[in-house]
Design an enzyme around this catalytic site. Sequence first.
Site, PDB file in Angstrom:
ATOM      1  N   SER A   1      -4.833   3.506  -6.858  1.00 41.61           N
ATOM      2  CA  SER A   1      -6.275   3.553  -7.657  1.00 41.61           C
ATOM      3  C   SER A   1      -6.829   4.894  -7.447  1.00 41.61           C
ATOM      4  CB  SER A   1      -7.163   2.659  -6.530  1.00 41.61           C
ATOM      5  OG  SER A   1      -6.753   1.322  -6.720  1.00 41.61           O
TER       6      SER A   1
HETATM    7  N1  SAH Z   1      -4.139  -0.394  -3.045  1.00 44.56           N
HETATM    8  C1  SAH Z   1      -3.455   0.411  -4.046  1.00 44.56           C
HETATM    9  C2  SAH Z   1      -3.497  -0.007  -5.185  1.00 44.56           C
HETATM   10  C3  SAH Z   1      -2.203  -0.593  -5.606  1.00 44.56           C
HETATM   11  S1  SAH Z   1      -2.177  -1.213  -7.488  1.00 44.56           S
HETATM   12  C4  SAH Z   1      -3.923   2.023  -3.719  1.00 44.56           C
HETATM   13  O1  SAH Z   1      -3.952   2.414  -2.334  1.00 44.56           O
HETATM   14  O2  SAH Z   1      -3.896   2.714  -4.454  1.00 44.56           O
HETATM   15  C5  SAH Z   1      -2.046  -2.963  -7.163  1.00 44.56           C
HETATM   16  C6  SAH Z   1      -0.925  -3.328  -6.499  1.00 44.56           C
HETATM   17  O3  SAH Z   1      -1.162  -4.624  -6.396  1.00 44.56           O
HETATM   18  C7  SAH Z   1       0.372  -3.101  -7.257  1.00 44.56           C
HETATM   19  O4  SAH Z   1       1.394  -2.147  -6.315  1.00 44.56           O
HETATM   20  C8  SAH Z   1       0.971  -4.315  -7.271  1.00 44.56           C
HETATM   21  O5  SAH Z   1       2.468  -4.414  -7.462  1.00 44.56           O
HETATM   22  C9  SAH Z   1       0.367  -5.402  -6.298  1.00 44.56           C
HETATM   23  N2  SAH Z   1       0.223  -6.629  -6.924  1.00 44.56           N
HETATM   24  C10 SAH Z   1       0.262  -7.413  -7.677  1.00 44.56           C
HETATM   25  N3  SAH Z   1       0.131  -8.596  -7.775  1.00 44.56           N
HETATM   26  C11 SAH Z   1       0.199  -8.883  -6.220  1.00 44.56           C
HETATM   27  C12 SAH Z   1       0.363 -10.085  -5.521  1.00 44.56           C
HETATM   28  N4  SAH Z   1       0.098 -11.310  -5.910  1.00 44.56           N
HETATM   29  N5  SAH Z   1       0.576  -9.848  -4.160  1.00 44.56           N
HETATM   30  C13 SAH Z   1       0.756  -8.545  -3.655  1.00 44.56           C
HETATM   31  N6  SAH Z   1       0.703  -7.559  -4.361  1.00 44.56           N
HETATM   32  C14 SAH Z   1       0.548  -7.537  -5.801  1.00 44.56           C
END
Ligand code: SAH
Length: 228
Positions: A67
């Site tokens: 993000s």
């Molecule tokens: N929090 C992160 C942003 C990650 S992007 C940061 O620090 O920048 C969103 C993430 O959600 C991705 O890595 C994706 O693999 C994960 N994701 C999507 N669906 C999910 C689910 N049902 N359970 C856990 N993770 C999930």
Amino acid sequence: MENSSDPYFERRRKLVEQLLEEGVIKSEKVKNAMLRVPRHEFVWPDQLKHAYDDIPLPLGDTNQTISAPHMVALMNELLDVQVGEKILEVGTGGGYHAATLAVLTCPTLDSPKPLVFTIEINRRLVEFAKRNLSRLGFDKVVKVIEGDGSKGYWEEAPYDCISVTAAAPRIPEPLIKQLKPNGRMVIPVQSEFFEQNLLLVRKDEKGEVSTVNMGPVIFVPLRGEYGF
Ligand code: SAH
């Protein structure tokens, strides 16, 4: 971490200054957390030069992104994390946001048991995030779990704060159930017009739930049982 041995400190300080000027960072505690966590340690190696640009960054070929700093700061301001609170993050990615949550709930990073539980569905990212968090000493406070976070994580529920970092079709019912009275959740939800909005969900002391729309956002889709 906040010293001259970190060659990126000056760039991080400038980014934080910009977020303060834009009014995204409002509190001293969120400012400190953003200053303290070295984002360049959580990006994919090919994105190092963009680590302190205020944009989301691709996580290798996983189709996922880390993000943008303003989004992490905004979500942290809305959650208003108090020291000692228990937090669930859905979507660990590289672990950056989880690290900022760790500083907010345990500024010493020296907790006898984890306070931030972050769940990630993509195995490669679970490994990547675990490595990043332990290398930097966040692993006492943050526990990374591999699984479907759209169902939450009952094993450690209930939580004071829940941060969902992937867009859901609607607010998953298990996440509402896993929120404590006086708990807060931030979650991007996609409308029928494909527009995503960041929702702030609050549960009062009687268990009554209210939702405020904080405006349009762009996140990768939430997968799993309560996802897309
Ligand atoms: N929090 C992160 C942003 C990650 S992007 C940061 O620090 O920048 C969103 C993430 O959600 C991705 O890595 C994706 O693999 C994960 N994701 C999507 N669906 C999910 C689910 N049902 N359970 C856990 N993770 C999930």
